[in-house]
Design a protein around this motif. Sequence first.
Motif, short mmCIF file in Angstrom:
data_model
loop_
_atom_site.label_atom_id
_atom_site.label_comp_id
_atom_site.label_asym_id
_atom_site.label_seq_id
_atom_site.Cartn_x
_atom_site.Cartn_y
_atom_site.Cartn_z
N ARG A 117 81.79 1.62 -68.49
CA ARG A 117 82.89 1.37 -69.41
C ARG A 117 84.05 0.81 -68.60
NH1 ARG A 117 83.22 6.28 -73.85
NH2 ARG A 117 81.04 6.12 -74.57
N HIS A 118 84.51 -0.37 -69.06
CA HIS A 118 85.57 -1.08 -68.32
C HIS A 118 85.14 -1.31 -66.86
CE1 HIS A 118 87.97 -0.28 -71.85
NE2 HIS A 118 87.83 1.04 -71.67
N GLY A 119 83.86 -1.59 -66.67
CA GLY A 119 83.35 -1.95 -65.36
C GLY A 119 83.16 -0.81 -64.40
N ALA A 120 83.25 0.43 -64.88
CA ALA A 120 83.13 1.57 -63.97
C ALA A 120 82.57 2.78 -64.70
CB ALA A 120 84.48 1.90 -63.35
N SER A 121 82.12 3.73 -63.92
CA SER A 121 81.64 5.00 -64.44
C SER A 121 81.89 6.08 -63.41
CB SER A 121 80.15 4.93 -64.78
OG SER A 121 79.68 6.18 -65.25
N LYS A 122 82.34 7.23 -63.84
CA LYS A 122 82.60 8.34 -62.93
C LYS A 122 81.93 9.58 -63.50
CE LYS A 122 86.62 8.93 -61.00
NZ LYS A 122 88.06 9.26 -60.77
N ILE A 123 81.11 10.21 -62.69
CA ILE A 123 80.45 11.44 -63.11
C ILE A 123 80.50 12.45 -61.98
CG2 ILE A 123 78.89 10.26 -64.70
CD1 ILE A 123 76.70 10.56 -62.62
N ARG A 124 80.22 13.69 -62.32
CA ARG A 124 80.13 14.76 -61.32
C ARG A 124 78.75 15.41 -61.40
NH1 ARG A 124 84.52 16.57 -58.59
NH2 ARG A 124 86.55 15.70 -59.20
N ILE A 125 78.22 15.74 -60.26
CA ILE A 125 76.92 16.41 -60.19
C ILE A 125 77.11 17.71 -59.43
CG2 ILE A 125 74.51 16.26 -59.45
CD1 ILE A 125 74.77 13.24 -59.45
N SER A 126 76.69 18.80 -60.01
CA SER A 126 76.79 20.09 -59.33
C SER A 126 75.90 20.09 -58.09
CB SER A 126 76.38 21.21 -60.27
OG SER A 126 76.32 22.45 -59.57
N LYS A 127 76.42 20.61 -57.00
CA LYS A 127 75.64 20.68 -55.76
C LYS A 127 74.47 21.65 -55.88
CE LYS A 127 79.47 19.39 -52.68
NZ LYS A 127 80.30 19.79 -51.53
N THR A 128 74.55 22.52 -56.89
CA THR A 128 73.45 23.46 -57.09
C THR A 128 72.18 22.76 -57.58
OG1 THR A 128 74.21 23.93 -59.34
CG2 THR A 128 75.02 25.37 -57.60
N SER A 129 72.31 21.47 -57.93
CA SER A 129 71.12 20.71 -58.34
C SER A 129 70.21 20.41 -57.17
CB SER A 129 71.54 19.38 -59.00
OG SER A 129 72.34 19.60 -60.14
N PHE A 130 70.74 20.55 -55.94
CA PHE A 130 69.99 20.18 -54.74
C PHE A 130 69.88 21.37 -53.80
CE2 PHE A 130 72.44 16.55 -56.26
CZ PHE A 130 71.46 15.58 -56.42
N PRO A 131 68.81 21.45 -53.04
CA PRO A 131 68.72 22.48 -51.99
C PRO A 131 69.57 22.06 -50.79
CG PRO A 131 66.77 21.09 -51.92
CD PRO A 131 67.58 20.63 -53.10
N THR A 132 69.76 22.97 -49.88
CA THR A 132 70.49 22.67 -48.65
C THR A 132 69.76 21.59 -47.85
OG1 THR A 132 71.50 24.84 -48.47
CG2 THR A 132 71.25 23.61 -46.44
N GLY A 133 70.52 20.63 -47.37
CA GLY A 133 69.94 19.53 -46.59
C GLY A 133 70.43 18.19 -47.10
#
Length: 934
Positions: free
Chosen positions: A402-418
């Motif tokens: 939208r308007h040439g950009a997109s901003k989202i957040r992803i919880s770090k809990t979605s990934f394991p350590t590493g």
Amino acid sequence: MKILWFTFLLLFLFLQNKAVYGQTDPRVAVRDIVNAVTKRSDSLASEKIYLQTDKPVYTTGDTLRFKAYLFNAVYLAGSDKSGMAYIEIADEQNKVVKREMVSMYMGLGWGDIALGEKEFPQGGYILRAYTSWMRNFDTQYIFKKQFYISSPGETDLLIRSAFTTKQVEGKQHIGIGLQIHKTDHLPLVLGSFQLKITTGNKVWYRDKVQTSVDGSIDVNFDVPEKADTSKLAVTLQSLKKDESGPILSIPVILNRPEYTDLQFMPEGGYMVAGINTHIAFKAIAEDGRGTSVSGLIYNNKQQQIAAFQSAHLGIGSFDIIPQPGETYTAKIKLPDGLYSKPYDLPPVKSSGQVLNVINKLTQDSLEINIAATADLEAANPVYYLVGQSRGIACYGAVIRLRHGASKIRISKTSFPTGIARLSLLNINKQALNERIVYINRNDNLRIALSSDKRYYTKRDSVAVSIEVTDKNGQPVLGSFSVAITDDSQVKNDSLKNNTLKSALLLTSDLKGTVEDPGYYFQSGLTAAQWQHLDNLLLAQGWVNYDWPTVFRPITPALNPAEQAFAVKGKVSNMFNKPVEKAGVMLLSKKPSFIRDTLTNKAGVFNFNDIYPSDTAIYIIQARNKRGKSFNVGIDVDEFKPPVFTASTERMIPWYVNIDSSGIKTLDNYLSYKKEHEKLLGHNMLKEVKIVDKKIIKDSKNLNSDGGSDFSLTTEDLEKAGKAKLGDLLTQKVKGFHLGSGKNPYAYYINGQFMHLIIDGVDITFSFTYDGSGPTAFMHYVKSFLDYYTAEDIKGIEVMRSARYVSSYTTRFLDPLAVPFDHAFVEVTTYSGSGPFLKKTPGVYMYKPLAFSPQKQFYSPRYTVKTQADTSFTDLRSTIYWSPNIITDKNGKAMFSFYTTDKPGTYTLLMDGSDMNGNIESIRQKIIVNNVSHP
């Protein structure tokens, strides 16, 4: 019929609409991508391996002890894919000196490698570990560790080196400055040496030199165009008549600022016009290590638009907004205040998108920013954002700008350590941008170590208690390895050394060498160190993921996984057809046993549950259905060693540019050695080497004493495996070669015509010239050199000198022949039948790799009486080693050891895992004093 046709038409339209919907519905597409990634990862079941060794450096005659951890690369649980691993050590020429097998049980194994002086002379080596299954994947997962084997008693000289460079009349000119001191810290005055400058075996410069009153030597050298400056070395050998001494090697390490390599890596892979781009850079010095730099960025109008400065180990980052149609270059500031040659930045794309990820230490989510150029925004494209970790898809989303950009957040809990990889794909499932980040969930094991006292005296008993819990404080049952070393003898650098944790979670997933991996895993990581880690991943972690292969069928692996050691092979007839129900017998002398089996329809036989010793030799015999070996052949599935790329990092000998801690370590070693000799009431004598005459059993050697100028015994040949006779002579016999000049079609040993004698018979006895030309005799000799292998031969003896040649010239040569023009090679075979009979049909000699021995580490136990015994000095460098400490159901374990006679500090290193996804690595100091503390 009409009804059937109408029904078919409706079904066709339904399936077509469903297919169209499936292609156009982004939610379905992103789900398909996530499923494809996960399915492929599960099918491949890649592995990671790590070795903890008892210490980072060794001395000649020492023993390298290791614990092997083998994990499923996705879940970090003990791998159930492979039950065997291979351990090998290669020298600086990348020649494998030792290779052994290790039996793995639930992902765990351990062993020892004796570093005998004959096999492992002083120098640099690389330790590798891998499984057969791992050879199907990127070699980055293969464990690699460089180490040095020193010999402090080999020389009493210490050398400081310095090198300067300049251009003289268009040639590279190197100034070499050496300063030589003895181990007593006094300069070596008027010492005479033969000095050479070499690259490998090529000598570029040779001279006799003498040290000045301060022990210095200065040499000027013009580098030839063909010389590889990255491999230059200076060698010194004493010219004193009463002192042969070792050849001392000093690597020529050049760090010319103008030869700095500067690389730029835009975040996401590209610079796009008009969009702010975060760019990482890495400056690599001529010696291959990161170097601090600062500089300026210019556009094609030579206008300065940005400045940059490295933050850690030559790595840093900066931001620019690239403009359409412009190109960018960088210049770094040199020590003289001038600026370097220009370095090109990647080209600017006029159309595209940028993937920016903000990963702050204190935030629990990743901030993802995606921006695209106006032309792409007008097309209203659909993107797929996929997040992976350890090869599996952990996140998937549909992205619309939208308007040439997109901003989202992803919880770090979605990934394991590493390491986590974020990929932006288009609707054709083509990767457009990628970025990797580090996720720290703080979920590693918690290990608490406590000792029974705060301070210890020499020969004191130390008891250490271990308690291991998970992130929730629950007790953990796991396997751990512990190494304790004396800091005065072993330098354990907490930043430079890899650990189980840094290897599994960081370095194994990055291309190239990570300098000082321990720096990124210090307790209480600061925001600055976290940023340095992010810069590392931007600069070094850009590894393209082969997305097209994700959606293709999985092809069978070239190297099958090995659950256990087995003797496998195939029996075939003279037409190369498999022989079914052929009787196959396996015989072994050490240990002694006989086993038999029958081949299946494919002619394949298999012997399981075998554990070969370090000298195992098996004889395999096959018979057809009628019990005959006629026209029956055997092929055994033997281990085919991989060939790895040689390391480019140069190892520095211990006596070159030794630092203050190294000098202190050496002084301690020499003082304790002197004290030990004093206690024993004698001084150490100079080494006297006694060379035993090697007698080859059943040899037809014509010399009455069985003498020869050079020989290879059965023991030597057993290590050579299936090497051909010709290769053995080339590798082992100095000067063996195919002729040149007047007679290029015969074999020689340093200009002497070679006669090949097999079991006392000269092979020329049966040579008949067939008129095929001057190469006929060469091909005739070569047929024997190619036919016999080390497995067929008991021994090889070379006679070149007049002392040993005379008896052969009398027997085999014309009386008028000049004896000194001839050399004789006597080959003794197991058959003893001479160069006439072929190998026995239906028989195969198999020499497998040996399993690494699992010896218990010797740790002395002092009593009140032995604590006061001064007849010996305890100088252990490895104080304690245990490869398999198991915590109980309460997460607890305990071990004990005794200190040595040296006060100071010890370093305790501990790695381990519950083999179910949780790991940890810790280090701790132990203080030893001469006096007791209250």
